[in-house]
Enzyme design. Sequence first.
Site, PDB file in Angstrom:
ATOM      1  N   ASP A  85       0.814  -1.215   0.000  1.00 39.34           N
ATOM      2  CA  ASP A  85       0.000   0.000   0.000  1.00 39.34           C
ATOM      3  C   ASP A  85       0.850   1.269   0.000  1.00 39.34           C
ATOM      4  O   ASP A  85       0.815   2.070   0.946  1.00 39.34           O
ATOM      5  CB  ASP A  85      -0.948   0.009   1.213  1.00 39.34           C
ATOM      6  CG  ASP A  85      -1.864  -1.203   1.236  1.00 39.34           C
ATOM      7  OD1 ASP A  85      -2.292  -1.646   0.152  1.00 39.34           O
ATOM      8  OD2 ASP A  85      -2.149  -1.703   2.341  1.00 39.34           O
ATOM      9  N   GLU A 115     -13.119  -0.595  -6.783  1.00 37.80           N
ATOM     10  CA  GLU A 115     -13.055  -1.558  -5.681  1.00 37.80           C
ATOM     11  C   GLU A 115     -12.614  -0.873  -4.396  1.00 37.80           C
ATOM     12  O   GLU A 115     -13.309  -0.914  -3.396  1.00 37.80           O
ATOM     13  CB  GLU A 115     -12.087  -2.701  -6.041  1.00 37.80           C
ATOM     14  CG  GLU A 115     -11.931  -3.758  -4.961  1.00 37.80           C
ATOM     15  CD  GLU A 115     -13.170  -4.628  -4.788  1.00 37.80           C
ATOM     16  OE1 GLU A 115     -13.999  -4.663  -5.710  1.00 37.80           O
ATOM     17  OE2 GLU A 115     -13.305  -5.264  -3.720  1.00 37.80           O
ATOM     18  N   GLU A 129      23.652   6.518   5.479  1.00 35.33           N
ATOM     19  CA  GLU A 129      23.160   5.513   6.408  1.00 35.33           C
ATOM     20  C   GLU A 129      23.367   4.109   5.833  1.00 35.33           C
ATOM     21  O   GLU A 129      23.141   3.882   4.640  1.00 35.33           O
ATOM     22  CB  GLU A 129      21.676   5.744   6.708  1.00 35.33           C
ATOM     23  CG  GLU A 129      21.397   7.088   7.364  1.00 35.33           C
ATOM     24  CD  GLU A 129      22.178   7.292   8.657  1.00 35.33           C
ATOM     25  OE1 GLU A 129      22.285   6.343   9.454  1.00 35.33           O
ATOM     26  OE2 GLU A 129      22.700   8.417   8.852  1.00 35.33           O
ATOM     27  N   GLU A 141      21.521   1.787   6.273  1.00 35.03           N
ATOM     28  CA  GLU A 141      20.190   1.308   5.878  1.00 35.03           C
ATOM     29  C   GLU A 141      19.662   2.031   4.640  1.00 35.03           C
ATOM     30  O   GLU A 141      18.462   1.983   4.369  1.00 35.03           O
ATOM     31  CB  GLU A 141      19.231   1.419   7.066  1.00 35.03           C
ATOM     32  CG  GLU A 141      18.989   2.841   7.584  1.00 35.03           C
ATOM     33  CD  GLU A 141      20.034   3.318   8.597  1.00 35.03           C
ATOM     34  OE1 GLU A 141      21.092   2.687   8.704  1.00 35.03           O
ATOM     35  OE2 GLU A 141      19.784   4.350   9.266  1.00 35.03           O
TER      36      GLU A 141
END
Length: 455
Positions: free
Chosen positions: A40, A214, A333, A335
């Site tokens: 999402d 939907e 970083e 990450e």
Amino acid sequence: MASALRRAGLVIVALLCTATVITGPARADNPIVQTIYTADPAPLVHNGRVYLYTGHDEDGSTYFTMKEWRVWSSADMVNWTDHGSPMSVSTFAWASADAWAGQTIERNGKFYWYVPVKDRASGQMAIGVGVSTSPTGPFTDAIGRPLVRNGEIDPTVFIDDNGQAYLYWGNPNLWYVRLNADMISYSGSPTQIPLTTAGFGTRTGNASRPTLYEEGPWIFKRNGLYYNVFAARCCSEFIAYSTAPGPTGPWTYRGTVMPTQGGSFTNHAGIVDFNGGSYFFYHNGALPGGGGYTRSVAVEKFTYNADGTIPTITMTTAGAPQVGTLNPYVRQEAETIAWESGVETERASEGGMNVGWIENGDYIKVKGVAFGSGATSFTARVASASSGGRIELRLDGANGQLVGTCTVPGTGGWQTWTTVTCPVSGATGTHDLYFRYAGGSGYLFNVNWWQFNGG
Ligand SMILES: [Ca+2]
Ligand SMILES: [Ca+2]
């Protein structure tokens, strides 16, 4: 026969490998995140970065088992920094479950994150709103109760040029409400947008849902035209869109954006313009173990047609091209990742996140690193409760050219940080940088951040 087939298969594999090597730069960068399952996507551009808000499918899920939301960011659409989870079901004291699809927007220096979550008292799905002064949080519950509650989900938020903000949401219906300038209250009542086949296409074989709409609306404005990009039909879903001359309609169905593809029976769109390009975020089941409840967010670059229509976009493993390059001579970083194998992330005691669960042979790829005239040394912030290991600095592949090796010692704890530095030679120009981790058995060390010197 089986043996011949196997041999033929090996030949095909060998040919494919050869072709991959020859064609060069088309390496997989989708899905965006490999450390966990994400779903999402809701992108937000702020101060030269794209912030990506997602859900988190738990490993091995057999339903939409989602406890928290996650945030990532990128300045180049390929190297994504993990900001962890700044908001979860427990942020909302009145909520009991279901950290589902939301969207974040900035107004007057505050970031508002609208999310569907289950209201404990009623058992109904409701829309909550988190607020933070930073796009990466932490977010707190802005009002201590649902903003709206009618059992429907999937909020999308939009501020028109005149400053009027709108919140839209809904499955099976489509609702909107006019948000006040404080973004945490509204005027009037939730209003239904008529789901007509002219507005939202024709669905066959489902008398109770005659249109393609939907769930998962993503509403925005471009060149005076209002767009609603949504998940269509069920199931499997595809992505379709409608346009309108105003924020509340009337809507006209405009067709498919992304066909049903990719091993997840849902999909969810998020669209932004960034640095002169347009980007379509979606999710699929492309990671190992992936599927309808173990999804992954991916992105494609696209160009609007001259008349404002959206071209059909298909899922790729290559993903979007990099915007510019990554500067290795400032702190980056650990990450911040284009692709990885074997590592995970966690909160670092020094702030932000660190990379961990590093074992021998794991690697991280950072794409398009501009070394320029050449790096002379490499520094990394590391910690190890074991006896450490080595960071191999390699170019253009996990087994590519070795330009430096940094030894990481044991530091007495996984969050007991020290800085190590090692010489580098041969790192010039722009390359994909691979950190390949080496050492003995078990977990070796954690990495918080890194930086090259020289150049
Ligand atoms: Ca590992
Ligand atoms: Ca870090």
